[in-house]
Scaffold this motif. Structure first.
Motif, mmCIF file in Angstrom:
data_model
loop_
_atom_site.group_PDB
_atom_site.id
_atom_site.type_symbol
_atom_site.label_atom_id
_atom_site.label_comp_id
_atom_site.label_asym_id
_atom_site.label_seq_id
_atom_site.Cartn_x
_atom_site.Cartn_y
_atom_site.Cartn_z
ATOM 1 N N ARG A 303 0.819 -1.202 0.000
ATOM 2 C CA ARG A 303 0.000 0.000 0.000
ATOM 3 C C ARG A 303 0.859 1.261 0.000
ATOM 4 O O ARG A 303 0.603 2.226 -0.755
ATOM 5 N N LEU A 304 1.923 1.241 0.808
ATOM 6 C CA LEU A 304 2.831 2.393 0.835
ATOM 7 C C LEU A 304 3.516 2.593 -0.517
ATOM 8 O O LEU A 304 3.689 3.727 -0.990
ATOM 9 N N LEU A 305 3.887 1.470 -1.124
ATOM 10 C CA LEU A 305 4.538 1.566 -2.439
ATOM 11 C C LEU A 305 3.581 2.135 -3.476
ATOM 12 O O LEU A 305 3.970 2.956 -4.320
ATOM 13 N N GLU A 306 2.334 1.679 -3.420
ATOM 14 C CA GLU A 306 1.361 2.211 -4.364
ATOM 15 C C GLU A 306 1.130 3.698 -4.154
ATOM 16 O O GLU A 306 1.037 4.474 -5.106
ATOM 17 N N GLU A 307 1.061 4.111 -2.853
ATOM 18 C CA GLU A 307 0.905 5.538 -2.586
ATOM 19 C C GLU A 307 2.108 6.335 -3.070
ATOM 20 O O GLU A 307 1.973 7.408 -3.678
ATOM 21 N N GLN A 308 3.300 5.763 -2.803
ATOM 22 C CA GLN A 308 4.511 6.444 -3.263
ATOM 23 C C GLN A 308 4.562 6.499 -4.783
ATOM 24 O O GLN A 308 4.955 7.510 -5.373
ATOM 25 N N LYS A 309 4.162 5.396 -5.404
ATOM 26 C CA LYS A 309 4.150 5.378 -6.865
ATOM 27 C C LYS A 309 3.163 6.409 -7.411
ATOM 28 O O LYS A 309 3.451 7.126 -8.372
ATOM 29 N N THR A 310 1.976 6.473 -6.761
ATOM 30 C CA THR A 310 0.996 7.477 -7.198
ATOM 31 C C THR A 310 1.540 8.882 -7.018
ATOM 32 O O THR A 310 1.373 9.756 -7.883
ATOM 33 N N GLN A 311 2.215 9.099 -5.883
ATOM 34 C CA GLN A 311 2.803 10.419 -5.641
ATOM 35 C C GLN A 311 3.876 10.742 -6.668
ATOM 36 O O GLN A 311 3.961 11.863 -7.185
ATOM 37 N N GLU A 314 2.210 11.609 -9.823
ATOM 38 C CA GLU A 314 1.675 12.965 -9.775
ATOM 39 C C GLU A 314 2.785 14.001 -9.938
ATOM 40 O O GLU A 314 2.639 14.984 -10.667
ATOM 41 N N GLU A 315 3.911 13.775 -9.252
ATOM 42 C CA GLU A 315 5.040 14.702 -9.402
ATOM 43 C C GLU A 315 5.546 14.707 -10.838
ATOM 44 O O GLU A 315 5.873 15.767 -11.385
ATOM 45 N N LEU A 316 5.601 13.516 -11.438
ATOM 46 C CA LEU A 316 6.054 13.448 -12.829
ATOM 47 C C LEU A 316 5.093 14.187 -13.755
ATOM 48 O O LEU A 316 5.517 14.918 -14.653
ATOM 49 N N LEU A 317 3.783 13.992 -13.486
ATOM 50 C CA LEU A 317 2.796 14.694 -14.303
ATOM 51 C C LEU A 317 2.892 16.199 -14.114
ATOM 52 O O LEU A 317 2.787 16.972 -15.077
ATOM 53 N N LYS A 318 3.109 16.640 -12.855
ATOM 54 C CA LYS A 318 3.280 18.061 -12.617
ATOM 55 C C LYS A 318 4.506 18.601 -13.342
ATOM 56 O O LYS A 318 4.469 19.677 -13.954
#
Length: 502
Positions: A303-311, A314-318
């Motif tokens: 779950r932490l990895l998925e959250e980190q991956k999502t973050q 998001e940073e990459l998209l930004k």
């Protein structure tokens, strides 16, 4: 490719003549890890486990995709390369290839897998060559299936034995120490754990009596996408092991129940067997509890990895959005500069058009002025005073005055003197220069003036023809009268003068 196919390929490679020329990808700057291209075989390259050649980058693990590209030989013998939607692409002679489109290669082409890291050259840079097998055999890299086959063959040579629970699953107890001849155990090295489907990079459960070291701190933080994938594999593996442990626990419980249900006899061997089974059952339950704890910890890690991956996404998209905005601002600035340049060009063109228009108006005004002056000259200097028209067949009298030939002839029928100076007319002469000048000037006049002059010329020519016909009839009548008079007066000649024929 299964083991039988790999064995066939290896046998065919061993039976191949060493003098035969083969295609291979020569790695630039190294005398090792050359990739041979086998005929009639699709060569796959990537960092995954189901490829022909596995490429792993020590500096950037995600430089090569799981299935990066494929090499295949066409029917005409030429090799083609296809980019399998890789992240960093396949570059041939400095040009990136489109995804899922085969590109034909030629000898000497440069094939680059991935992109160079800042400050370094490309890590996987190759050149397509065709050399004898004996010259490059020592430089060739082994295929992944060959390494797996050799490893499995090596493992199969070991004697079969039943694995204990400590070997089936990773133990959370304190690691054992290597035996050493020295009595001081401070020099001992901890024994490495038995790997299951790869090394464990994450571990949230700390064994009792041990303090967290550097490996534990590194295991608690996921480093990159590859570690996340590996942790997901470990989670799946632990789930399967929990299922196996539960099956073993059920089998052991059934075995214990069956032994306890039999009639009790004084059999120490059976009691010993029951105690062993109960001990194994307790051990399995403890293991299953630890495995469930590990599964929970890995679920939390997932779950932490998925959250980190999502973050990270998001940073990459930004970041990509900011780059796109910067690029858009840059394009807008370039368009503004281009617009300003076009406006300056349009202003310059408009000024040129205005100058050209003014020049044309000036030229037209000058032309009109010239035409006006010419018309005035024609009206004042080149007009006949008798008919008030431009000279038609101009003649000059002995007094130097000019008239139309037709007009002066009509005038002389009444008076034989100049209409201007009243001087006697002794001679009249045609002036061809004056006629030519008038004809040239008339060409620049309007169509109405040209038509009027042509009509006047035609009328005067018609009157001249009528007058000449009348004179011809009169002369014929006179000749007939002379002939008749001659016969009447006995053929005496008769001389008659006609003043009209002078």
């Amino acid at each position: 490719m299964d083991k039988e196919t790999a064995a066939d390929c290896c046998a065919a490679e061993d039976d191949e003549c060493p003098d035969s020329e083969v295609f291979c990808l020569m790695r630039v700057g190294r005398n090792s890890d050359w990739l041979r291209l086998f005929e009639n075989t699709e060569i796959t390259i990537g960092r995954g486990v189901d490829v022909t050649y596995q490429l792993l980058s020590p500096t950037c693990p995600l430089m090569i995709s799981r299935l990066h590209c494929t090499f295949k030989q066409s029917e005409d013998g030429h090799w083609t390369v296809t980019d399998k939607k890789s992240l960093n692409g396949v570059w041939v002679n400095g040009t990136r290839l489109p995804s899922d489109e085969s590109h034909q290669l030629r000898l000497g082409d440069s094939i680059q897998l991935g992109v160079p890291v800042i400050g370094n050259k490309a890590e996987f840079d190759y050149v397509l060559v065709q050399e004898p097998l004996r010259d490059i055999k020592c430089f060739l890299a082994k295929k992944l299936v060959e390494r797996v086959t050799s490893k499995s063959a090596h493992i199969s040579k070991k004697p079969k034995r039943k694995l204990t629970m400590e070997e089936v699953e990773p133990s959370t107890s304190k690691p054992k120490l290597y035996r050493c001849s020295s009595a001081d155990k401070s020099l001992a090295v901890p024994c490495p754990l038995f790997p299951l489907k790869g090394q464990q990079r994450l571990s949230h459960t700390k064994p009792e009596g041990t303090r967290p070291g550097r490996d534990d701190r590194q295991a608690e933080r996921p480093s990159d996408g590859s570690s996340a994938t590996h942790d997901l594999d470990n989670l799946q593996m632990y789930s399967q092991n929990i299922l196996l442990l539960r099956e073993q626990v059920d089998d052991t419980q059934r075995h214990v129940a069956s032994l306890e249900g039999e009639p009790r006899q004084a059999d120490p061997l059976r009691e010993e067997q029951v105690r062993e089974l109960r001990g194994q059952l307790d051990t399995l339950r403890a293991k299953m509890h630890r495995m469930e704890t590990l599964e929970k910890s890995f679920s939390e890690t997932k779950r932490l990895l998925e959250e980190q991956k999502t973050q990270q996404q998001e940073e990459l998209l930004k970041k990509q959005l900011e780059e796109a905005l910067q690029e858009q601002k840059k394009v807008i600035g370039e368009l503004a500069l281009s617009r300003q340049g076009f406006e300056e060009i349009l202003l310059a063109k408009n000024k040129e058009l205005e100058v050209t228009k003014e020049e044309k108006e000036k030229a037209r005004a000058q032309k009109e002025e010239v035409v006006t002056q010419v018309t005035e000259v024609l009206e004042n200097e080149l007009q006949c005073i008798i008919c008030s028209e431009l000279f038609i067949e101009a003649v000059i009298l002995n007094c130097a005055h000019s008239f139309c030939c037709y007009c002066i002839n009509q005038w002389r029928k009444k008076k034989d003197e100049c209409p201007i100076c009243r001087q006697a007319i002794q001679s009249q002469t045609r002036c061809l220069a004056l006629d030519n000048c008038i004809d040239r000037m008339v060409e620049n006049l309007s169509l109405d003036m040209k038509a009027r002059r042509q009509t006047l010329i035609s009328e005067r020519k018609g009157e001249r023809c009528v007058n000449s016909g009348v004179l011809h009839q009169i002369s014929q009548r006179c000749m007939r009268g002379i002939m008749t008079s001659a016969f009447t007066y006995k053929h005496k000649p008769l001389r008659v003068s006609f003043p009209c024929f002078r």
